[in-house]
Design an enzyme around this catalytic site. Structure first.
Site, PDB file in Angstrom:
ATOM      1  N   ASP A   1       0.689  -1.280  -0.323  1.00  0.00           N
ATOM      2  CA  ASP A   1       0.394   0.132   0.325  1.00  0.00           C
ATOM      3  C   ASP A   1       0.682   0.843  -0.259  1.00  0.00           C
ATOM      4  O   ASP A   1       1.894   0.911   0.036  1.00  0.00           O
ATOM      5  CB  ASP A   1      -0.656  -0.557   1.467  1.00  0.00           C
ATOM      6  CG  ASP A   1      -0.618   0.714   2.709  1.00  0.00           C
ATOM      7  OD1 ASP A   1       0.977  -0.487   2.829  1.00  0.00           O
ATOM      8  OD2 ASP A   1      -1.127   0.591   3.460  1.00  0.00           O
TER       9      ASP A   1
ATOM     10  N   CYS B   1       3.160  -3.016   3.626  1.00  0.00           N
ATOM     11  CA  CYS B   1       2.359  -1.620   3.933  1.00  0.00           C
ATOM     12  C   CYS B   1       3.505  -0.899   5.128  1.00  0.00           C
ATOM     13  O   CYS B   1       4.676  -1.126   5.464  1.00  0.00           O
ATOM     14  CB  CYS B   1       1.066  -2.085   4.533  1.00  0.00           C
ATOM     15  SG  CYS B   1       0.780  -3.061   6.094  1.00  0.00           S
TER      16      CYS B   1
ATOM     17  N   THR C   1       3.689  -0.986   9.046  1.00  0.00           N
ATOM     18  CA  THR C   1       3.918  -2.445   9.644  1.00  0.00           C
ATOM     19  C   THR C   1       4.110  -2.989   9.216  1.00  0.00           C
ATOM     20  O   THR C   1       4.593  -4.039   9.863  1.00  0.00           O
ATOM     21  CB  THR C   1       3.421  -1.761  11.063  1.00  0.00           C
ATOM     22  OG1 THR C   1       1.593  -1.517  10.335  1.00  0.00           O
ATOM     23  CG2 THR C   1       2.588  -0.306  11.366  1.00  0.00           C
TER      24      THR C   1
ATOM     25  N   HIS D   1      10.379 -23.522   9.064  1.00  0.00           N
ATOM     26  CA  HIS D   1       9.174 -24.364  10.180  1.00  0.00           C
ATOM     27  C   HIS D   1       7.685 -24.331   9.830  1.00  0.00           C
ATOM     28  O   HIS D   1       7.177 -24.684  10.245  1.00  0.00           O
ATOM     29  CB  HIS D   1       9.369 -23.605  12.107  1.00  0.00           C
ATOM     30  CG  HIS D   1      10.979 -24.333  12.496  1.00  0.00           C
ATOM     31  ND1 HIS D   1      10.731 -24.192  13.824  1.00  0.00           N
ATOM     32  CD2 HIS D   1      11.988 -25.456  12.125  1.00  0.00           C
ATOM     33  CE1 HIS D   1      11.981 -25.070  14.131  1.00  0.00           C
ATOM     34  NE2 HIS D   1      13.080 -25.041  13.450  1.00  0.00           N
TER      35      HIS D   1
ATOM     36  N   HIS E   1       7.020 -30.329  12.047  1.00  0.00           N
ATOM     37  CA  HIS E   1       6.031 -29.392  11.495  1.00  0.00           C
ATOM     38  C   HIS E   1       5.585 -28.806  10.054  1.00  0.00           C
ATOM     39  O   HIS E   1       4.290 -28.648  10.368  1.00  0.00           O
ATOM     40  CB  HIS E   1       7.397 -28.459  10.755  1.00  0.00           C
ATOM     41  CG  HIS E   1       9.024 -28.426  11.373  1.00  0.00           C
ATOM     42  ND1 HIS E   1       8.414 -27.565  12.822  1.00  0.00           N
ATOM     43  CD2 HIS E   1      10.185 -28.123  11.442  1.00  0.00           C
ATOM     44  CE1 HIS E   1      10.140 -27.054  13.035  1.00  0.00           C
ATOM     45  NE2 HIS E   1      10.709 -28.363  11.985  1.00  0.00           N
TER      46      HIS E   1
HETATM   47  C1  RB5 Z   1      -1.577   2.974   6.450  1.00  0.00           C
HETATM   48  O1  RB5 Z   1      -1.400   4.321   7.317  1.00  0.00           O
HETATM   49  C2  RB5 Z   1      -1.033   2.129   7.659  1.00  0.00           C
HETATM   50  O2  RB5 Z   1      -1.946   1.640   8.377  1.00  0.00           O
HETATM   51  C3  RB5 Z   1      -1.237   0.944   6.934  1.00  0.00           C
HETATM   52  O3  RB5 Z   1       0.297   1.031   5.762  1.00  0.00           O
HETATM   53  C4  RB5 Z   1       0.061  -0.716   7.395  1.00  0.00           C
HETATM   54  O4  RB5 Z   1       0.294  -0.130   8.610  1.00  0.00           O
HETATM   55  C5  RB5 Z   1      -1.524  -0.998   8.411  1.00  0.00           C
HETATM   56  O5  RB5 Z   1      -1.593  -1.891   9.177  1.00  0.00           O
END
Ligand code: RB5
Length: 148
Positions: A9, A66, A68, A99, A134
Site C-alpha cells: 500500500d 505496508c 507496519t 518451520h 512441522h
Molecule cells: C497506512 O497508513 C497504514 O495503516 C498501513 O500501511 C499499515 O501499516 C496497516 O497495517
C-alpha cells in the site's frame, strides 16, 4: 526461475520498489501487483489479491509491504492456503520458511531500514521447509481452516 508476487500500500511503496529491484537482481521473476505511488489505498485489496495469486499458483511466494506489515499480515491470512508471516528480523524470516512453510512474508516499510529489509527477504528466500514434525503442525492449521 522462481516467480515471486509483490504488492504494497502507500505505506510500503518505497520499500516495495527497492525489494522488487533486489528480487530481480537475485534473478527471481517478479510480478508487481502495485501500488506504485503514495496515493492512499486500502491494504486489504492488495493483500487479498496477492494471497489469492499465491494460492492459485501465479507465484510460488509473495511479499507484502505496508507501513507496519501488520495490516497486510492480518488480511492475507484470511485467504485459505496462505501462510503469511510478519517478520522484522533475519532469524524469524528463516524460521518462517523452515518451520512454518510460510508462502508470504509481510514487512513494515515504516519499520525496517532498506538494508535490514533486504537481508530479511534474502533469509526468507534462501531457507527451506524442514517438513516432518512441522508438517504435522501445519496439517492441524489446514484442518482448522477447512472446518472454518
Ligand atoms: C497506512 O497508513 C497504514 O495503516 C498501513 O500501511 C499499515 O501499516 C496497516 O497495517
Amino acid at each position: 526461475m522462481t516467480k515471486v508476487l509483490i504488492a504494497c500500500d502507500h505505506g510500503g511503496v518505497d520499500l516495495k520498489k527497492q525489494l522488487a529491484g533486489d528480487l530481480a537482481s537475485w534473478e527471481y521473476e517478479v510480478v508487481d501487483l502495485g501500488v506504485n505511488d503514495h496515493s492512499s489505498v486500502n491494504y486489504p485489496d492488495y493483500a487479498l489479491k496477492l494471497g489469492r495469486g499465491v494460492v492459485a499458483g501465479e507465484g510460488e511466494l509473495g511479499v507484502l509491504v505496508c507501513g507496519t506489515g501488520i495490516g497486510m499480515s492480518i488480511a492475507v491470512n484470511k485467504v485459505p492456503g496462505v501462510r503469511g508471516a510478519l517478520v522484522s528480523d533475519e532469524y524469524s524470516a528463516r524460521m518462517a520458511r523452515q518451520h512454518n512453510n510460510a508462502n508470504v512474508v509481510c514487512l513494515g516499510g515504516r519499520v525496517l531500514g532498506p538494508d535490514t529489509a533486504r537481508a530479511i527477504l534474502k533469509a526468507f528466500l534462501d531457507a527451506e521447509f524442514e517438513g516432518d514434525r512441522h508438517q504435522r503442525r501445519l496439517d492441524l492449521i489446514s484442518a482448522a481452516e477447512s472446518r472454518g
